[in-house]
Design a protein around this motif. Structure first.
Motif, PDB file in Angstrom:
ATOM      1  N   LEU A  80     -30.610  45.074 -39.060  1.00  0.00           N
ATOM      2  CA  LEU A  80     -31.394  46.139 -38.435  1.00  0.00           C
ATOM      3  C   LEU A  80     -32.503  45.586 -37.532  1.00  0.00           C
ATOM      4  CD1 LEU A  80     -31.715  48.635 -41.443  1.00  0.00           C
ATOM      5  CD2 LEU A  80     -29.967  48.543 -39.639  1.00  0.00           C
ATOM      6  N   GLY A  81     -32.591  44.280 -37.441  1.00  0.00           N
ATOM      7  CA  GLY A  81     -33.601  43.675 -36.583  1.00  0.00           C
ATOM      8  C   GLY A  81     -33.167  43.663 -35.130  1.00  0.00           C
ATOM      9  N   THR A  82     -34.125  43.410 -34.242  1.00  0.00           N
ATOM     10  CA  THR A  82     -33.829  43.272 -32.812  1.00  0.00           C
ATOM     11  C   THR A  82     -34.356  41.927 -32.341  1.00  0.00           C
ATOM     12  OG1 THR A  82     -35.897  44.268 -32.028  1.00  0.00           O
ATOM     13  CG2 THR A  82     -34.050  45.758 -32.484  1.00  0.00           C
ATOM     14  N   LEU A  83     -33.661  41.329 -31.393  1.00  0.00           N
ATOM     15  CA  LEU A  83     -34.045  40.018 -30.883  1.00  0.00           C
ATOM     16  C   LEU A  83     -33.752  39.955 -29.393  1.00  0.00           C
ATOM     17  CD1 LEU A  83     -34.887  37.040 -31.168  1.00  0.00           C
ATOM     18  CD2 LEU A  83     -32.565  36.539 -31.973  1.00  0.00           C
ATOM     19  N   VAL A  84     -34.760  39.570 -28.623  1.00  0.00           N
ATOM     20  CA  VAL A  84     -34.587  39.395 -27.193  1.00  0.00           C
ATOM     21  C   VAL A  84     -35.060  38.001 -26.813  1.00  0.00           C
ATOM     22  CG1 VAL A  84     -36.841  40.456 -26.676  1.00  0.00           C
ATOM     23  CG2 VAL A  84     -35.101  40.284 -24.879  1.00  0.00           C
ATOM     24  N   GLY A  85     -34.235  37.307 -26.027  1.00  0.00           N
ATOM     25  CA  GLY A  85     -34.618  36.027 -25.458  1.00  0.00           C
ATOM     26  C   GLY A  85     -34.971  36.221 -23.998  1.00  0.00           C
ATOM     27  N   LEU A  86     -36.137  35.757 -23.592  1.00  0.00           N
ATOM     28  CA  LEU A  86     -36.629  35.952 -22.225  1.00  0.00           C
ATOM     29  C   LEU A  86     -36.852  34.604 -21.554  1.00  0.00           C
ATOM     30  CD1 LEU A  86     -39.328  38.693 -22.959  1.00  0.00           C
ATOM     31  CD2 LEU A  86     -37.052  39.059 -21.994  1.00  0.00           C
ATOM     32  N   ASP A  87     -36.470  34.517 -20.295  1.00  0.00           N
ATOM     33  CA  ASP A  87     -36.730  33.307 -19.524  1.00  0.00           C
ATOM     34  C   ASP A  87     -36.880  33.674 -18.058  1.00  0.00           C
ATOM     35  OD1 ASP A  87     -36.537  30.149 -20.155  1.00  0.00           O
ATOM     36  OD2 ASP A  87     -35.899  30.539 -18.088  1.00  0.00           O
ATOM     37  N   LEU A  88     -37.694  32.900 -17.360  1.00  0.00           N
ATOM     38  CA  LEU A  88     -37.949  33.134 -15.939  1.00  0.00           C
ATOM     39  C   LEU A  88     -36.726  32.855 -15.075  1.00  0.00           C
ATOM     40  CD1 LEU A  88     -40.167  33.657 -13.715  1.00  0.00           C
ATOM     41  CD2 LEU A  88     -40.527  31.171 -13.716  1.00  0.00           C
ATOM     42  N   ALA A  89     -35.868  31.914 -15.521  1.00  0.00           N
ATOM     43  CA  ALA A  89     -34.785  31.422 -14.682  1.00  0.00           C
ATOM     44  C   ALA A  89     -33.467  32.147 -14.958  1.00  0.00           C
ATOM     45  CB  ALA A  89     -34.603  29.927 -14.899  1.00  0.00           C
ATOM     46  N   HIS A  90     -32.908  32.723 -13.919  1.00  0.00           N
ATOM     47  CA  HIS A  90     -31.632  33.434 -14.049  1.00  0.00           C
ATOM     48  C   HIS A  90     -30.541  32.504 -14.571  1.00  0.00           C
ATOM     49  CE1 HIS A  90     -27.694  34.795 -12.443  1.00  0.00           C
ATOM     50  NE2 HIS A  90     -28.112  35.962 -12.888  1.00  0.00           N
ATOM     51  N   GLY A  91     -30.516  31.263 -14.077  1.00  0.00           N
ATOM     52  CA  GLY A  91     -29.490  30.333 -14.514  1.00  0.00           C
ATOM     53  C   GLY A  91     -29.550  30.058 -16.005  1.00  0.00           C
ATOM     54  N   MET A  92     -30.747  29.995 -16.555  1.00  0.00           N
ATOM     55  CA  MET A  92     -30.900  29.783 -17.988  1.00  0.00           C
ATOM     56  C   MET A  92     -30.374  30.986 -18.778  1.00  0.00           C
ATOM     57  SD  MET A  92     -32.117  26.808 -18.789  1.00  0.00           S
ATOM     58  CE  MET A  92     -33.114  25.429 -18.203  1.00  0.00           C
ATOM     59  N   ILE A  93     -30.636  32.179 -18.286  1.00  0.00           N
ATOM     60  CA  ILE A  93     -30.155  33.381 -18.966  1.00  0.00           C
ATOM     61  C   ILE A  93     -28.631  33.415 -18.983  1.00  0.00           C
ATOM     62  CG2 ILE A  93     -30.076  35.902 -18.852  1.00  0.00           C
ATOM     63  CD1 ILE A  93     -32.699  34.761 -19.939  1.00  0.00           C
ATOM     64  N   VAL A  94     -28.011  33.016 -17.879  1.00  0.00           N
ATOM     65  CA  VAL A  94     -26.546  32.953 -17.823  1.00  0.00           C
ATOM     66  C   VAL A  94     -26.014  32.020 -18.905  1.00  0.00           C
ATOM     67  CG1 VAL A  94     -24.571  32.188 -16.438  1.00  0.00           C
ATOM     68  CG2 VAL A  94     -26.386  33.556 -15.393  1.00  0.00           C
ATOM     69  N   GLU A  95     -26.612  30.835 -19.029  1.00  0.00           N
ATOM     70  CA  GLU A  95     -26.152  29.872 -20.026  1.00  0.00           C
ATOM     71  C   GLU A  95     -26.447  30.354 -21.441  1.00  0.00           C
ATOM     72  OE1 GLU A  95     -24.241  27.522 -19.464  1.00  0.00           O
ATOM     73  OE2 GLU A  95     -24.427  27.205 -17.307  1.00  0.00           O
ATOM     74  N   ALA A  96     -27.582  31.024 -21.639  1.00  0.00           N
ATOM     75  CA  ALA A  96     -27.926  31.530 -22.960  1.00  0.00           C
ATOM     76  C   ALA A  96     -26.926  32.591 -23.411  1.00  0.00           C
ATOM     77  CB  ALA A  96     -29.339  32.105 -22.948  1.00  0.00           C
ATOM     78  N   ARG A  97     -26.554  33.481 -22.515  1.00  0.00           N
ATOM     79  CA  ARG A  97     -25.561  34.502 -22.861  1.00  0.00           C
ATOM     80  C   ARG A  97     -24.220  33.862 -23.201  1.00  0.00           C
ATOM     81  NH1 ARG A  97     -27.280  38.529 -17.871  1.00  0.00           N
ATOM     82  NH2 ARG A  97     -29.039  39.548 -18.948  1.00  0.00           N
ATOM     83  N   ARG A  98     -23.841  32.844 -22.447  1.00  0.00           N
ATOM     84  CA  ARG A  98     -22.575  32.151 -22.726  1.00  0.00           C
ATOM     85  C   ARG A  98     -22.634  31.480 -24.096  1.00  0.00           C
ATOM     86  NH1 ARG A  98     -22.289  29.180 -18.267  1.00  0.00           N
ATOM     87  NH2 ARG A  98     -21.001  30.732 -17.198  1.00  0.00           N
ATOM     88  N   ALA A  99     -23.769  30.877 -24.411  1.00  0.00           N
ATOM     89  CA  ALA A  99     -23.910  30.208 -25.709  1.00  0.00           C
ATOM     90  C   ALA A  99     -23.856  31.198 -26.858  1.00  0.00           C
ATOM     91  CB  ALA A  99     -25.223  29.420 -25.752  1.00  0.00           C
ATOM     92  N   ALA A 100     -24.430  32.377 -26.675  1.00  0.00           N
ATOM     93  CA  ALA A 100     -24.412  33.392 -27.722  1.00  0.00           C
ATOM     94  C   ALA A 100     -22.979  33.803 -28.049  1.00  0.00           C
ATOM     95  CB  ALA A 100     -25.223  34.609 -27.293  1.00  0.00           C
ATOM     96  N   VAL A 101     -22.147  33.899 -27.019  1.00  0.00           N
ATOM     97  CA  VAL A 101     -20.734  34.236 -27.236  1.00  0.00           C
ATOM     98  C   VAL A 101     -20.038  33.092 -27.974  1.00  0.00           C
ATOM     99  CG1 VAL A 101     -18.543  34.693 -26.098  1.00  0.00           C
ATOM    100  CG2 VAL A 101     -20.636  35.785 -25.261  1.00  0.00           C
ATOM    101  N   GLN A 102     -20.310  31.868 -27.545  1.00  0.00           N
ATOM    102  CA  GLN A 102     -19.689  30.715 -28.195  1.00  0.00           C
ATOM    103  C   GLN A 102     -20.085  30.620 -29.664  1.00  0.00           C
ATOM    104  OE1 GLN A 102     -21.053  27.550 -25.657  1.00  0.00           O
ATOM    105  NE2 GLN A 102     -19.393  27.816 -24.169  1.00  0.00           N
ATOM    106  N   GLU A 103     -21.345  30.964 -29.965  1.00  0.00           N
ATOM    107  CA  GLU A 103     -21.852  30.896 -31.342  1.00  0.00           C
ATOM    108  C   GLU A 103     -21.554  32.169 -32.136  1.00  0.00           C
ATOM    109  OE1 GLU A 103     -23.422  28.275 -32.813  1.00  0.00           O
ATOM    110  OE2 GLU A 103     -23.029  27.084 -31.006  1.00  0.00           O
ATOM    111  N   ARG A 104     -20.935  33.155 -31.469  1.00  0.00           N
ATOM    112  CA  ARG A 104     -20.548  34.414 -32.098  1.00  0.00           C
ATOM    113  C   ARG A 104     -21.752  35.176 -32.667  1.00  0.00           C
ATOM    114  NH1 ARG A 104     -14.893  32.729 -35.245  1.00  0.00           N
ATOM    115  NH2 ARG A 104     -13.826  31.950 -33.368  1.00  0.00           N
ATOM    116  N   VAL A 105     -22.840  35.169 -31.927  1.00  0.00           N
ATOM    117  CA  VAL A 105     -24.013  35.959 -32.315  1.00  0.00           C
ATOM    118  C   VAL A 105     -24.415  36.911 -31.193  1.00  0.00           C
ATOM    119  CG1 VAL A 105     -24.903  34.257 -33.952  1.00  0.00           C
ATOM    120  CG2 VAL A 105     -25.598  34.140 -31.537  1.00  0.00           C
ATOM    121  N   GLU A 106     -23.496  37.165 -30.244  1.00  0.00           N
ATOM    122  CA  GLU A 106     -23.840  38.002 -29.087  1.00  0.00           C
ATOM    123  C   GLU A 106     -24.197  39.428 -29.485  1.00  0.00           C
ATOM    124  OE1 GLU A 106     -19.279  38.199 -29.312  1.00  0.00           O
ATOM    125  OE2 GLU A 106     -20.895  36.779 -29.783  1.00  0.00           O
ATOM    126  N   ASP A 107     -23.767  39.858 -30.670  1.00  0.00           N
ATOM    127  CA  ASP A 107     -24.098  41.209 -31.117  1.00  0.00           C
ATOM    128  C   ASP A 107     -25.475  41.286 -31.755  1.00  0.00           C
ATOM    129  OD1 ASP A 107     -23.213  39.608 -33.222  1.00  0.00           O
ATOM    130  OD2 ASP A 107     -22.544  41.329 -34.402  1.00  0.00           O
TER     131      ASP A 107
END
Length: 294
Positions: A80-107
């Motif tokens: 029931l918790g919420t978690l947001v990762g924030l970063d200034l760099a668009h490229g970092m956000i792209v890689e973070a989203r990809r990593a979340a899928v790889q780690e199966r925590v994207e939900d």
């Protein structure tokens, strides 16, 4: 690699965004190497904000880079918790989203672009916030801390890691010194965003106080972090892959300067090599903790 004093805050942020975005792929590629040392800090930050396994919190990870410690936090967070990762760099956000899928925590997590000094979060919306080695790159760290206070609920917790003085962080300092000695990299200008900018404990404590954190809650502890490289050559390659600014400077120089840089990096790394050539560099991080007023 440094910030000219004549640049405006917006110009500095724009250059940071470009540089970190261009470095994002390198950070993603070197994730295993970096996180093998850095994970101890990720877990310390999670502990510092009280995130035990399965606990439901509204949590923000600031300057999340390519996805850590956000992913570590996601694996602890309750359903029931919420978690947001924030970063200034668009490229970092792209890689973070990809990593979340790889780690199966994207939900369990969302990643969004967000400036430390203008967080895209509502007042009093978060139970806790973390920031791993990002605060010192804010154009105005005091403003960034005030933003953290703004988004936290009364009694909300904040935990951040910064680097100690350069002499205690050879993994970064030796590369910086080698670039200055062989590639004509400029020395940091006063109070420019750079890794060792917040090493003065008294000065950073004063920033926490001025931001409005509960005075008695402000605490700092040391944490040793050790990075391991297969050999001195890998140490040099690591830095050229994760820093677009360093790579640009390196490739702009003649072959002789490039060779000198590699030689100095190799000699520096050999100070930390075992008989098999494996390089282990112990570095000192500072873990800051604070709470907002109730």
């Amino acid at each position: 690699m440094t910030t000219p004093v004549s640049d405006s805050p917006d110009q500095i942020r724009q250059r940071q965004e470009r540089s970190w975005s261009r470095s994002a792929h390198g950070w993603a590629g070197r994730r295993a190497t970096f996180e093998a040392g850095a994970r101890v800090v990720s877990h310390r930050l999670a502990d510092a904000v009280g995130l035990t396994l399965g606990l439901n919190l509204d949590l923000a990870d600031l300057a999340c880079g390519a996805g850590e410690p956000t992913l570590t936090l996601a694996r602890r967070l309750g359903p029931l918790g919420t978690l947001v990762g924030l970063d200034l760099a668009h490229g970092m956000i792209v890689e973070a989203r990809r990593a979340a899928v790889q780690e199966r925590v994207e939900d369990r997590v969302r990643f969004e672009i967000g400036d430390l000094e203008a967080l895209p979060l509502a007042d009093g919306s978060q139970d806790a916030a973390t920031c791993r080695w990002g605060l010192m790159f804010a154009v105005d760290p005091s403003l960034a801390l005030r933003e953290v206070v703004r988004i936290l609920k009364p009694g909300g917790r904040f935990a951040a890691s910064v680097w100690d003085h350069a002499r205690h962080v050879p993994m970064i300092a030796l590369a910086r010194d080698a670039a200055q000695a062989t590639l004509n990299a400029p020395a940091p200008t006063p109070d420019a965003p750079e890794p060792f900018r917040l090493a003065d404990r008294d000065a950073l404590r004063a920033r926490f106080l001025d931001a409005g954190f509960e005075p008695d809650s402000i605490n700092v502890e040391e944490q040793m972090v050790t990075w391991e490289f297969l050999d001195a050559e890998e140490y040099c390659a690591f830095h050229l892959e994760v820093s677009a600014a360093l790579a640009d400077l390196y490739h702009q120089r003649p072959y002789e300067a490039q060779a000198a840089f590699r030689q100095v990096m190799s000699e520096s790394a050999h100070q930390f090599a075992d008989p098999h050539g494996i390089v282990r560099m112990p570095c000192r991080a500072l873990i800051w903790q604070a709470r907002t007023l109730n």
